[in-house]
Design an enzyme around this catalytic site. Structure first.
Site, PDB file in Angstrom:
ATOM      1  N   SER A 196       0.858  -1.188   0.000  1.00  0.00           N
ATOM      2  CA  SER A 196       0.000   0.000   0.000  1.00  0.00           C
ATOM      3  C   SER A 196       0.884   1.224   0.000  1.00  0.00           C
ATOM      4  O   SER A 196       2.025   1.170   0.485  1.00  0.00           O
ATOM      5  CB  SER A 196      -0.889   0.003   1.253  1.00  0.00           C
ATOM      6  N   TYR A 244      -1.898  -0.618  10.782  1.00  0.00           N
ATOM      7  CA  TYR A 244      -2.067  -0.958   9.362  1.00  0.00           C
ATOM      8  C   TYR A 244      -0.879  -0.453   8.541  1.00  0.00           C
ATOM      9  O   TYR A 244      -0.301  -1.197   7.749  1.00  0.00           O
ATOM     10  CB  TYR A 244      -3.370  -0.370   8.824  1.00  0.00           C
TER      11      TYR A 244
END
Length: 265
Positions: free
Chosen positions: A141, A154
């Site tokens: 990501s 995260y």
């Protein structure tokens, strides 16, 4: 190219980027092993993808549990299936300040985002190295490129996945197996809902979110090209370029402003 009996194994395949990737593999003639927790949803999607003339195996597994990652591969081996492609897509986040969030949920997220990915990749490599062929796509990501206040665990997991993917890619460079990291930015999926982050400022302009279909296509093409990584979308490329020119503390502050609750000044 005849891809009969060439299986692509995709985790988190019932929605978002995972679903779109599975569809791309099916359209391009790959047989599928699709994995998620929801058995009924898997059944429905398997029936949908069979219209492309491919074989679809669906396996319900809870990849928050490491033993389920091991048993997934054991089931494949039992059925004589050696996937040619592994897509580690399943992942979750938890929104909020670290001092306030649920540690049990965050440990589960680390298990899903990191531990299950390591297990499946290790088993895939042991299976594919003797065949000197295989492709791995890991969902990293743009979050892995910057510190992430309000979403710290995260961001940390995705930073790990990106660094580790680049490391094992180098280790595997003469084996016939490639490793590609896909770096989406904010994408229109159910991710934000599951992370309980619908109040975040990052969602104030929902029209700016990338479509999961576009992200999946970027990832699919990069995987097929054997690229090391791909940042999906021009806006995200610019964001990462800006963060690369900033100090970590500046990047963290900018991300905090983007991700904090919309009602917080």
């Amino acid at each position: 190219m005849n891809r009969k009996n060439q299986y692509a194994l995709i985790t988190g395949a019932t929605s978002g980027i995972g679903y779109e990737l599975a569809k791309l593999f099916a359209i391009n003639g790959y047989d599928l092993v699709i994995v998620a927790r929801n058995h009924e949803k898997l059944q429905t999607i398997a029936d949908e993808f069979k219209q492309y003339g491919v074989h679809v195996i669906f396996i319900s597994k809870n990849l928050f549990l490491e033993e389920e990652a091991y048993s997934l591969y054991a089931e494949l081996k039992l059925n004589g299936i050696s996937p040619a492609i592994l897509v580690n897509n399943a992942g979750q986040g938890a929104y909020g300040k670290f001092c306030d969030t649920d540690i049990h949920k965050e440990i589960d997220i680390i298990k899903l985002n990191i531990i299950s990915v390591l297990i499946l990749t290790k088993l895939f490599l042991k299976d594919r190295l003797p065949q000197e062929s295989g492709k791995i796509l890991n969902l990293a990501s743009t979050a892995g490129k910057v510190p992430g206040p309000w979403h710290s665990v995260y961001h940390g997991t995705k930073s790990f996945i990106l660094s580790w993917s680049e490391a094992i890619r180098e280790e595997l460079k003469d084996t016939g197996i490639t490793v590609t990291a896909l770096l989406p930015g904010p994408t229109d999926t159910d991710f934000f809902n599951k992370a309980e982050m619908n109040d975040s400022k990052i969602l104030e302009d929902k029209d700016s979110l990338a479509s999961s279909g576009e992200v999946a296509l970027d990832g699919y093409n990069a995987l097929m090209n054997g690229d090391d990584k791909v940042i999906s979308g021009l806006k995200n490329k610019l964001t990462v370029a800006m963060s690369n020119m900033s100090t970590d503390s500046m990047a963290a502050h900018r991300m905090a402003e983007m991700q904090k609750p919309a009602n917080e000044k």
